[in-house]
Each structure stands twice: as structure tokens, then as C-alpha cells.
Enzyme design. Sequence first.
Site, PDB file in Angstrom:
ATOM      1  N   GLU A  96       8.675  10.452   2.695  1.00  0.00           N
ATOM      2  CA  GLU A  96       8.244  10.614   4.077  1.00  0.00           C
ATOM      3  C   GLU A  96       9.353  10.238   5.074  1.00  0.00           C
ATOM      4  O   GLU A  96       9.580  10.941   6.039  1.00  0.00           O
ATOM      5  CB  GLU A  96       7.010   9.741   4.311  1.00  0.00           C
ATOM      6  CG  GLU A  96       6.270  10.031   5.588  1.00  0.00           C
ATOM      7  CD  GLU A  96       5.686  11.445   5.644  1.00  0.00           C
ATOM      8  OE1 GLU A  96       5.656  12.121   4.588  1.00  0.00           O
ATOM      9  OE2 GLU A  96       5.299  11.875   6.741  1.00  0.00           O
ATOM     10  N   ASP A  97      10.040   9.155   4.808  1.00  0.00           N
ATOM     11  CA  ASP A  97      10.963   8.625   5.813  1.00  0.00           C
ATOM     12  C   ASP A  97      12.429   8.979   5.583  1.00  0.00           C
ATOM     13  O   ASP A  97      13.233   8.905   6.510  1.00  0.00           O
ATOM     14  CB  ASP A  97      10.845   7.092   5.890  1.00  0.00           C
ATOM     15  CG  ASP A  97       9.455   6.661   6.352  1.00  0.00           C
ATOM     16  OD1 ASP A  97       8.719   7.525   6.868  1.00  0.00           O
ATOM     17  OD2 ASP A  97       9.107   5.484   6.182  1.00  0.00           O
TER      18      ASP A  97
ATOM     19  N   ASP B 147     -23.235 -21.219   1.693  1.00  0.00           N
ATOM     20  CA  ASP B 147     -22.064 -21.276   0.818  1.00  0.00           C
ATOM     21  C   ASP B 147     -20.783 -21.642   1.562  1.00  0.00           C
ATOM     22  O   ASP B 147     -19.687 -21.404   1.111  1.00  0.00           O
ATOM     23  CB  ASP B 147     -21.895 -19.985   0.015  1.00  0.00           C
ATOM     24  CG  ASP B 147     -22.107 -18.750   0.857  1.00  0.00           C
ATOM     25  OD1 ASP B 147     -22.253 -18.891   2.087  1.00  0.00           O
ATOM     26  OD2 ASP B 147     -22.121 -17.651   0.284  1.00  0.00           O
TER      27      ASP B 147
END
Length: 717
Positions: free
Chosen positions: A82-83, A264
Site C-alpha cells: 500500500e505505502d 466483580d
Amino acid sequence: MTKIKDIQTYDELYDQVKTYIPEDELKDISRAYAFAYEHHFGVKRKSGEDYIVHPLNVAYILTSINADSATIEAALLHDVIEDCNVTEEEIEEKFGHEVMILVRGVTKINRLTFKNDSEATIVNHRKIIVGLSEDVRVIIVKLADRLHNMRTLWAIPEDRAKAKAKETLDILTPIAHRLGMSEIKSELEDLSLRYYKPNVYFDIVEKLNKTKVERESLVTEMMREVSSILNEHNIKHEIKGRAKSVYSIYNKLNKGKKFNEIYDLLALRVFVDTKEDCYQALGLIHSKYKPMPKRFKDYIAMPKANMYQSLHTTVFGINGNPFEIQIRTYEMDLVAEKGIASHWSYKEGGKVMQNAMEQKLQFFRSIMELTEEENKSSEFMNAVMNDVLKDSIYVYTPKGDVIELPLGSTPIDFAYRVHSKIGDTMVGAIVNDQIVPLDYKLKENDIVKINTNKNSNGPSKEWIKMAFTTHAKNKIKNFYSKIDKNENLKNGEETLVKEFRRKKLSLSTFLESEDLERVLNEYNMNTLDDFYIAIGAGQLTPTQVINFLTVDKPTKEEIVLSRNIRNAKPTVSKNDISVEGIDEIKVNIAGCCRPIPGDEIIGYISKGYGINIHRMHCPNVSDLEERIIPATWQENIDKRYETGILVRALREKNILVDIVSKTVGSNVIIQNINTMESNEEYLYEITLLTHNVDELKKFMNEIRKISSVFDVERNIK
Ligand code: MN
């Protein structure tokens, strides 16, 4: 919640991977790092760090679930396509097919970055879901990628951070939950809440901090007491205090609980070696501390749908404070924290894990069923969100099998989740030994028995409204469309049989011939059943089909014709016709009535074109007496002339072949047949070559013998 730490250097990652990854695979990881380092070199993230820190941390997060080397490499490389304009081919060449598939998968999911545009979001979500079916490791890398991005979310503008946080809560944390990866899920949830609802988040954090010292001292004391009881009975164990996640408190507050009612908040977890030890420890704890009613859950005997196993109880402990205690083996704890990732196998790559997911996780099967049913992205995602990723409850069959259903489900959803046959034959439902109406909203831990009757008429259409899940609604709709389909199928076939019979066409011949294929192609259908259904539903008429078949294709008749029709061009021999008083002039045969030897003829003097010979009866010359001159045929002409006849037949069947067959044993040659049809009749316009009128008359008589023929005459245009 143990937060997986942030790292800065490759050495830190390497130290971790070498603890569990075979030595010969380590150099591939180093190569992947070097490749990513080189390609991201000089690029900074919005947070100001070198870009490589991001893939480095994504890989590091994955070591916490002991991800295999292909997944670690893919994590290091996940942004290079992608980059950095690296191609899939290059990755495949350098790191192999498996790594390329994973990197490509993550790239595909990331390519549609978050937009406000909802359709894009839906498509993006769908890709995430579909990624699961390809290789679950793709989603696991995606979860780690998102986790690291969420840690640096402060670096992007507030509205985008909010949107990203919401997307994470909508789709990624539910998936992490279904995959049983609670460690990653829990951190993602807290980070998301922090950006999605910062006020709520910090309010809870503040309250927790205020009570922290007191809670911790209570928990430490309780741990000491429980430990000594277990030691007295020689149960080997470890106990840890358990910090409640901010998000889980937010969830409880959201359900209307007050902060001091959340039991709890004081929580501990007991680890033992065996399943038997779990139950023994539970017994000892209950004998010393009074358990709170309805708070005991046995997820060992009845594991959750994401494979989670543990005993849960809440007891009144130190100073009467309620403590939530979980008891499990180390093995159960591994599954509880890592979920599907605890099935990682180093010999067989992702396959074992993929199989584990497909077989063990109900949610995956549900998604796959919806994938088959729903085609439109938006409907599919609605169904996935509604049926699979929403809050769910666990209910039980009378035999104790656990069924996970979305909150809001009814016995109808339960029946169809078990099996569509159960749904289709359901006549009633019994929940916890009580008959309930079918729109009863199921509750956690309900035991549901479905009464069926195999003679039932099927589900009621009303059930579509009562059912909660898209799955059940679709099954009921399918039941009805199947009935409609069957009816259309039957009607379609009947109509077609009738229509073919009426037109004296053979349906069986049609069905056995290539014609069937042509019709299916023409109307975009796959099977003969589709074809009948289309006819039955009136989407297609038999006449349309018959016309398509007879108009467009060379019929059998036409093939016969092409063999029998010869192309002989007749010429007029001047010597064949004598015109009174004229010798050296051009003689033409008129195209309208096309006389042949034996016909009474006359000549018509045309301007500049010689003499045209017409039949005496030809309507085209009757008014032109002043130009007409007598003409006659010579004797003994041995030559064929072209002429035309018209044959009319009842519209029962196409008789082209019959007509052509009459030329056998005759000297007539058919040149061309033009077939026309009206509702009642066929009209054949035949051009032929013949020696004389006698020969033609014989031929015409032969044609009259064909049963459906009611008229044969010379054709004059
Ligand atoms: Mn990334």
C-alpha cells in the site's frame, strides 16, 4: 488486563520470536524486517516516529499469541504494498506464496480506509468478514495492526479518531471476541472507548483510581485466604488478582448497574493443573464463603461458543464483600486469552487454525451461512451485525448443548439455529418446562425444547415477524419461495406441454435437442426447472419460446432445403418465344407472373427495354392493350423457366420438408421458399424452375396431397 508493551528496536522483537520460533525460520523474519525497513526508510508516522516502528510493533503484538513465522513476516510487510509500491509478485518471490497471501489479504482490507460514506464502510466491513473465510491469520494481523494504530490514535484529528474507534467497537472487537482473543480484544475496547466517549472513559478511570488502594488490599487479603485453604488440601495452584477493564465496567453501567453494584470489581483468578482440581477448589471455596445465588456458571462442562472454559462464582468474602472468582486450568487459560490462536500449529501453517475456526466457532458457521444467503453488501452486513456480532446469550438444548443466539432471539430463532428442519416442523416450544408463546424472548441459560410434528404444514408466515435473526427469517422465506417455486414448476411444465401439443410440435424432441440449450442461454437460465418456473410464473410465454426457436435458427427444414435447392439462373432464349411481326428484338420474361412454356402469353412493348412476356392472365398488363402484341412459345423447348407458386396450409405443423420432398421424382427444382405465418395458417412462397405447365401442374397436385395444405396456386406478384 496485561497490556502488550510497545517496542522500539528489532532486537526486542527478535528476542521474543526466538523463544518459540524454530531457528531455521528466524532468518526469514530478519529478511522481512530488513526489507520493510528499507522500503519505509525516511517515512515518519503522524506520531513523529519512524514508520518502521509501526510494523515492528504489529509483529511484536503477534508474538504475544505465538504467531507463526509467516504471520510475523506478513506483519512486518503488511504496509509495503500500500505505502511503498512493492508488488505482490516481489513479495511472493522473496518471501513465498503464504506470506504474499497474508500481506495481500491485509492490504485488501486496508485499501478502503475509513470514510464517512456508509456504503464504503459496509464494503470494508464485508471485506473484513470475508477475510476470515480466506485465512483467519489475515484478520489476526488486522487486529494487531488496528491495536497499534489505536495506541497512537491521539495523532490524528478528533473526528477521524472517533470514527476509527467506533469502527473498532462495531466490528473488530466483536470479531476478536468471537475468536476468543480476549487479551487483544480487551485492550482494543479500552482504547476505543477512550476516543469514542472520552468523558465516560475518564469518569470510570477516576472512580477506579479512587477505590484502587482499598480494592487492592482487599483482593490481596482474599488471595492469601483462598490460597491457604487450597494449600491445606494440597491443591497446587496460583492466584492472581484481576483488574476489571474499563470497557467491561462501562458495559455494566450501560445496562443500568450502579458503580458500587458491580460485583466483580473485586476479582481473582485461580489457576490449577487439572479439571478435577477446578471443581475441588470450587467446593472448598464454597464451603468457606457463602456463594451469591445465581452467580455460579460452569463453562467447563458447557464451554462458551468461542471455546472459553472456566468456572465462575461470586462469593461473600473478606468483610462480607462480594468477590468474583474464576477457576480454570492453565490450558483453559491459554484458550481464554488467545482463543483461536491457541490452535496455532507450526507444521501446517494456518490450516489447522482455519479448521479449528471453521469447526469449533459457531459464529464462523453463522457467517458462512449468511454469506450463502445474502448477496447485497448492506444486507449481508446488517445480518452479520444483527445475528453474529451483537450481544449474545447462551441457551441450552434439553441434552445440554450450548446454543449461542443474539439477545432478542425467540424459540423460532433457536429452532432454525439447531436445524432448518426443526424450524420447518416446529409446532410449539417449552422453555424451562413451561410452554411459551413462539415470540417469547429467550433469556441467558434458558433450556429450550422444541416440539415438532413431521406432518406440520411448515412455518407460519407470521413467524417472519416473530423471529429475530436474519437467518431464521431467511429460512422461513425460503420455505415459502420453495413452495411457490414448486407450483410454478408444475404449472410451467403443463402449460408448455399443452402449447407444444396445440402447435403440433414435439416437446420431447425440443428437450432432447440443442434447442433447449439455446433457449436457456437466450433467457439466462441454468436448468430446465428454471425454464419451467419462468413459464409457470408468466415471466416467459410458450409463444415467445416457439417464435425464438423458429425465427432465429436454421431449422431442420432449412438445412434440408439448402441441400435441395440449386442455384440455376434461367435465361430466356429468344428462340423459345416468337413475337408476331418482330424478329431482332430483345425478349424478357416478366418478373410478376413468370410465364413458363405451356402458359398462354402475350408481349408488352416497353420503352427501350424490348418486349416483356407476360402470362395472358397477368393483371399487370390488362390495361395496356395498345402496346400488346401476340406472342407464343415455340415447340420442344427443353429448358427450365423460373416461376412461383403459393402454398397455404393450416397452422398445424411446418410442412417445408414435405414440400421439398415432393420434388423427388419430379423435374421441378425449388430455388427458394419464403415461409410466412399468421395465426391460422402457414403461407409458403415458392420460387421454382420447371420445364412447362404440365410438369408444374403435376407438382402442384402432389403438394395438394399434403394433409394440412388447403390451397396451391400460381403466384403473381
Ligand atoms: Mn498498518
